[in-house]
Design a protein around this motif. Structure first.
Motif, mmCIF file in Angstrom:
data_model
loop_
_atom_site.group_PDB
_atom_site.id
_atom_site.type_symbol
_atom_site.label_atom_id
_atom_site.label_comp_id
_atom_site.label_asym_id
_atom_site.label_seq_id
_atom_site.Cartn_x
_atom_site.Cartn_y
_atom_site.Cartn_z
ATOM 1 N N LEU A 1 0.819 -1.205 0.000
ATOM 2 C CA LEU A 1 0.000 0.000 0.000
ATOM 3 C C LEU A 1 0.860 1.265 0.000
ATOM 4 O O LEU A 1 0.590 2.218 -0.736
ATOM 5 N N VAL A 2 1.913 1.266 0.830
ATOM 6 C CA VAL A 2 2.794 2.434 0.882
ATOM 7 C C VAL A 2 3.546 2.589 -0.439
ATOM 8 O O VAL A 2 3.708 3.708 -0.950
ATOM 9 N N CYS A 51 18.457 6.916 5.011
ATOM 10 C CA CYS A 51 17.424 5.895 4.853
ATOM 11 C C CYS A 51 16.116 6.573 4.445
ATOM 12 O O CYS A 51 15.785 7.660 4.927
ATOM 13 N N ALA A 52 15.366 5.901 3.569
ATOM 14 C CA ALA A 52 14.165 6.516 2.978
ATOM 15 C C ALA A 52 14.548 7.833 2.318
ATOM 16 O O ALA A 52 13.805 8.803 2.362
ATOM 17 N N GLY A 53 15.730 7.842 1.707
ATOM 18 C CA GLY A 53 16.302 9.069 1.157
ATOM 19 C C GLY A 53 15.653 9.554 -0.117
ATOM 20 O O GLY A 53 15.931 10.677 -0.559
ATOM 21 N N ASN A 73 11.332 2.463 -2.295
ATOM 22 C CA ASN A 73 10.553 2.708 -3.497
ATOM 23 C C ASN A 73 11.459 3.039 -4.691
ATOM 24 O O ASN A 73 12.141 4.063 -4.708
ATOM 25 N N ALA A 74 11.432 2.181 -5.701
ATOM 26 C CA ALA A 74 12.294 2.375 -6.868
ATOM 27 C C ALA A 74 11.912 3.623 -7.649
ATOM 28 O O ALA A 74 12.789 4.265 -8.259
ATOM 29 N N GLY A 116 16.092 -0.574 -0.861
ATOM 30 C CA GLY A 116 16.222 -1.442 0.308
ATOM 31 C C GLY A 116 15.166 -1.130 1.346
ATOM 32 O O GLY A 116 14.518 -0.079 1.309
ATOM 33 N N ASP A 117 15.019 -2.030 2.284
ATOM 34 C CA ASP A 117 13.990 -1.977 3.317
ATOM 35 C C ASP A 117 14.603 -1.481 4.620
ATOM 36 O O ASP A 117 15.596 -2.047 5.100
#
Length: 252
Positions: free
Chosen positions: A21-22, A67-69, A102-103, A123-124
């Motif tokens: 969903l995210v 991270c989540a950059g 997210n790619a 990556g997670d």
């Protein structure tokens, strides 16, 4: 719902469903993500990010995880700041590693260009593709509320940091006064989804983003979570009266 659940906006969903969903939300908004940040905050997010970079104080030779950059907004700041210090004092290049789930966000960031110190990978945050104790600093900006298990992401941040490493988390938070909270709620729920509809043609994604902010732990609760993950000297600094907050800790 019986058994464990994860939050997705105001909904409770099966934890296995939240990543999909995210990912769908950020697939839809990636191409206009930075523009929407400017529109939603009136550009104030840039001041918050500058303050985070100044607190981090990147140095030559450091390995920094962003991270989540996403589109690289923070990583570019870190790389440029470390390079300015390097030009004065010398030393090796900093290494700034952007890792995002997210790619599409990574692709949008690469399309904007980068700095030579930056690497990009998908990556997670809950299972970083990195060895133990490999980084001097870990930063996550407006990303941790989107992970399925926040505590797992915090433990991963601690795992990849060397002893003495710095942890910084910039996230939307809880306004410190009732008056500001009411004004912020009115703006968030009435205006932000409408901007999303006009600019991205996607009201639902920005409705989710607003709701996810409300479900995120308050400042003190999040400090406690950081401590439980193994960090010392944890605390926070409110920005704009608590609309956002910078949480920090040290790997001990």
């Amino acid at each position: 719902m019986t058994g464990p659940s994860a939050t997705f906006g105001f909904r409770d969903v099966d934890p296995s469903e939240k990543p999909r969903l995210v990912r769908g939300v950020f697939d839809r908004v990636a191409s206009r993500y930075d523009l929407m940040n400017d529109l939603m905050s009136g550009g104030v997010h840039r001041l918050w990010k500058d303050a985070v970079a100044a607190r981090l104080n990147p140095q030559p030779g450091e390995t920094i995880i962003d991270c989540a950059g996403g589109t690289g907004d923070m990583a570019r700041r870190f790389a440029k700041m470390a390079r300015r210090v390097q030009e004065r004092r010398g030393g090796e290049d900093a290494q700034v590693m952007i890792i995002d789930y997210n790619a599409e966000m990574i692709a949008a960031g690469r399309a904007k260009g980068g700095e030579p110190e930056i690497t990009w990978s998908v990556g997670d945050a809950q299972r970083l593709p990195l060895p133990d104790a490999c980084a001097d600093a870990y930063v996550i900006s407006f990303g941790i509320r989107n992970v399925t298990d926040i505590s797992a992401a915090l433990r991963e941040a601690r795992r990849v940091l060397r002893p003495g490493g710095r942890f910084l988390c910039l996230e939307f938070s809880h306004p410190a006064t009732e008056a500001l909270r009411k004004a912020y709620d009115a703006y968030s729920f009435r205006v932000i989804p409408q901007i999303g509809e006009w600019v991205v043609k996607d009201r639902d994604s920005y409705q989710y983003l607003v709701e996810s902010i409300r479900r995120f732990p308050d400042q003190r609760t999040f400090v406690d979570m950081i401590v439980k993950a193994g960090f010392g000297r944890a605390g926070y600094t409110n920005f704009t009266g608590g609309v956002a907050a910078l949480h920090h800790g040290w790997a001990v």
